[in-house]
Design a protein around this motif. Structure first.
Motif, PDB file in Angstrom:
ATOM      1  N   GLU A 167       2.094  48.756  76.709  1.00 46.96           N
ATOM      2  CA  GLU A 167       3.745  48.843  76.213  1.00 46.96           C
ATOM      3  C   GLU A 167       3.756  48.431  74.817  1.00 46.96           C
ATOM      4  OE1 GLU A 167       5.303  50.610  77.861  1.00 46.96           O
ATOM      5  OE2 GLU A 167       4.446  50.776  79.916  1.00 46.96           O
ATOM      6  N   LYS A 168       3.252  47.339  74.399  1.00 48.04           N
ATOM      7  CA  LYS A 168       3.475  47.028  72.995  1.00 48.04           C
ATOM      8  C   LYS A 168       2.823  47.799  72.082  1.00 48.04           C
ATOM      9  CE  LYS A 168       0.231  43.867  70.987  1.00 48.04           C
ATOM     10  NZ  LYS A 168      -0.533  42.731  70.795  1.00 48.04           N
ATOM     11  N   GLY A 169       1.586  48.650  72.239  1.00 48.98           N
ATOM     12  CA  GLY A 169       1.115  49.472  71.362  1.00 48.98           C
ATOM     13  C   GLY A 169       2.226  50.854  71.174  1.00 48.98           C
ATOM     14  N   LEU A 170       2.636  51.175  72.521  1.00 47.57           N
ATOM     15  CA  LEU A 170       3.640  52.334  72.698  1.00 47.57           C
ATOM     16  C   LEU A 170       4.915  52.151  71.474  1.00 47.57           C
ATOM     17  CD1 LEU A 170       3.256  53.477  76.265  1.00 47.57           C
ATOM     18  CD2 LEU A 170       2.564  54.923  74.174  1.00 47.57           C
ATOM     19  N   SER A 171       5.527  50.794  71.884  1.00 50.34           N
ATOM     20  CA  SER A 171       6.542  50.343  71.027  1.00 50.34           C
ATOM     21  C   SER A 171       6.660  50.481  69.659  1.00 50.34           C
ATOM     22  CB  SER A 171       7.369  49.344  71.454  1.00 50.34           C
ATOM     23  OG  SER A 171       6.780  48.077  71.483  1.00 50.34           O
ATOM     24  N   LEU A 172       5.195  49.885  69.183  1.00 51.60           N
ATOM     25  CA  LEU A 172       5.040  49.659  67.719  1.00 51.60           C
ATOM     26  C   LEU A 172       4.685  51.003  67.187  1.00 51.60           C
ATOM     27  CD1 LEU A 172       2.269  46.795  67.782  1.00 51.60           C
ATOM     28  CD2 LEU A 172       4.193  47.038  66.173  1.00 51.60           C
ATOM     29  N   MET A 173       4.402  52.014  67.933  1.00 50.07           N
ATOM     30  CA  MET A 173       4.004  53.442  67.392  1.00 50.07           C
ATOM     31  C   MET A 173       5.353  54.198  67.398  1.00 50.07           C
ATOM     32  SD  MET A 173       0.106  54.295  68.037  1.00 50.07           S
ATOM     33  CE  MET A 173      -0.127  53.571  69.639  1.00 50.07           C
ATOM     34  N   GLY A 174       6.312  53.437  67.996  1.00 51.29           N
ATOM     35  CA  GLY A 174       7.712  54.219  68.366  1.00 51.29           C
ATOM     36  C   GLY A 174       7.524  55.475  69.225  1.00 51.29           C
ATOM     37  N   ARG A 175       6.658  55.284  70.423  1.00 52.41           N
ATOM     38  CA  ARG A 175       6.736  56.435  71.217  1.00 52.41           C
ATOM     39  C   ARG A 175       7.871  56.245  72.276  1.00 52.41           C
ATOM     40  NH1 ARG A 175       3.428  60.575  69.821  1.00 52.41           N
ATOM     41  NH2 ARG A 175       3.795  61.350  71.942  1.00 52.41           N
ATOM     42  N   ARG A 176       8.299  57.398  72.740  1.00 52.61           N
ATOM     43  CA  ARG A 176       9.489  57.310  73.728  1.00 52.61           C
ATOM     44  C   ARG A 176       9.001  57.084  75.158  1.00 52.61           C
ATOM     45  NH1 ARG A 176      11.728  61.082  70.187  1.00 52.61           N
ATOM     46  NH2 ARG A 176      11.132  62.577  71.471  1.00 52.61           N
TER      47      ARG A 176
END
Length: 358
Positions: free
Chosen positions: A98-107
């Motif tokens: 989840e950390k990675g997804l939010s860092l990469m701006g994924r929805r």
């Protein structure tokens, strides 16, 4: 994202271009619907587009892939696609952290990717591919273990493992635009990639290209064609083509594309010279596990690879980065870690000897 009316008009223009292509007698062996987010199309446009592709080309196809974004694909769209003959879905998961997804701006969140793959399994989608990214800021070994567990649970037959700083579109074009390659990944990134690759190998995945792995014969025939420098025809705004010895792109301008109603303006037209062909073969084929085919190189360029790049080749073989056998030169796993530098060196050698007329 396009307004609904623009989207409808865009799909109409796209359909005109597809029909014009079919009328010209072009018969692809593979189709890849992607570049942008096709799964974001409303149901009626999704159906309309896939129906025309199916009516135009379904007879000869060996593989038909659609790119699906986890947040916009749903069971109904999957069913419609399968009904038209799509047999492969590629999903951009990126990471299950989840950390990675939010860092990469994924929805989307990771649970959504599991859900999408549950739908694929329920509807018996023949083949699935997952895109993952290694080297995002703040990535750690725990998140890689998390990603590997997710892959094991989802069990796709293809993985594309991209390094964050790479362009995952047409690599060649992106590289030219940037005017060069980043010669070395840093040590941490190499460590993370290798951790990932070892974990995937334990699950039965085999690497067949620098950033692509497969199991159960899940090689992407569409992508393999690019890396072997095969021909392809792109339709849509900004789409690239390589056909009958010519390269070009459709002008990347949606409103101009819509107005052109199936006859888009071509830009960046070029007839690759022998030197272009030579650098393209080096850049593309060395990405494959099978490597650079020296006989094909000679046939397409009328030159011997050894004459152009012999001393660097010798050097890379001494270092354990490359192997030469059965008229192929291919990278070892250590060679894949520094592949960009190897390719860059060969391209420089080739250009030098070429310009010197040797």
């Amino acid at each position: 994202s396009l307004r609904p009316q623009v989207m409808t008009d865009y799909i109409s223009a796209l359909i005109s271009e597809i029909q014009k292509t079919a009328d010209s007698g072009f018969r692809p062996l593979t189709i890849f619907v992607g570049g942008g987010t096709p799964s974001a199309l409303p149901m009626n446009e999704w159906d309309r587009l896939l129906r025309v592709l199916s009516d135009s080309f379904s007879g000869d196809l060996l593989e038909w892939t659609v790119e699906a974004n986890p947040e916009s694909i749903d069971p109904e769209k999957i069913a419609v696609a399968l009904g038209h003959g799509v047999d492969r879905f590629s999903t951009g998961a990126q990471t299950f952290s989840e950390k990675g997804l939010s860092l990469m701006g994924r929805r989307h969140d990771a649970d959504r990717v599991y859900e999408v793959h549950r739908w694929f399994a329920e509807q018996k989608v023949p083949r699935t591919s997952l895109d993952l990214i290694v080297g995002w800021p703040g990535q750690d070994l725990d998140s890689i273990q998390q990603d590997l567990k997710a892959v094991e649970k989802i069990d796709p037959d293809h993985i594309s493992l991209y390094h964050l700083s790479y362009e995952s579109g047409t690599w060649l074009h992106a590289m030219r635009e940037r005017g060069g390659l980043k010669p070395l990944l840093d040590e941490t990134c190499i460590q993370f990639s290798n951790e990932f690759l070892l974990g995937l190998a334990d699950q039965g995945f085999q690497r067949y290209e620098v950033s692509n792995l497969e199991k159960r014969s899940g090689v992407s025939l569409h992508n393999l064609n690019y890396w072997k420098r095969g021909e392809y025809l792109g339709v849509g705004s900004g789409a690239a083509s390589f056909l009958n010895g010519q390269r070009w792109k459709n002008k990347p301008d949606v409103s101009a594309y819509v107005s052109a109603a199936g006859n888009p303006e071509r830009v960046d037209q070029e007839n690759p010279t022998a030197l272009d062909t030579l650098t393209e073969l080096i850049m593309l084929q060395l990405r494959l596990i099978s490597g650079l085919d020296l006989d094909l190189f000679r046939t397409l360029t009328a030159r011997e690879f050894h004459d152009l790049c012999g001393s660097s080749l010798h050097n890379f073989k001494e270092k354990g980065f490359l192997v030469e056998e059965a008229n192929h030169v291919f990278a070892t796993s250590g060679g894949f870690d520094v592949l960009d530098s190897i390719i860059l060196q060969f391209v420089e050698d080739a250009e030098k000897s070429w310009n010197a007329g040797t």
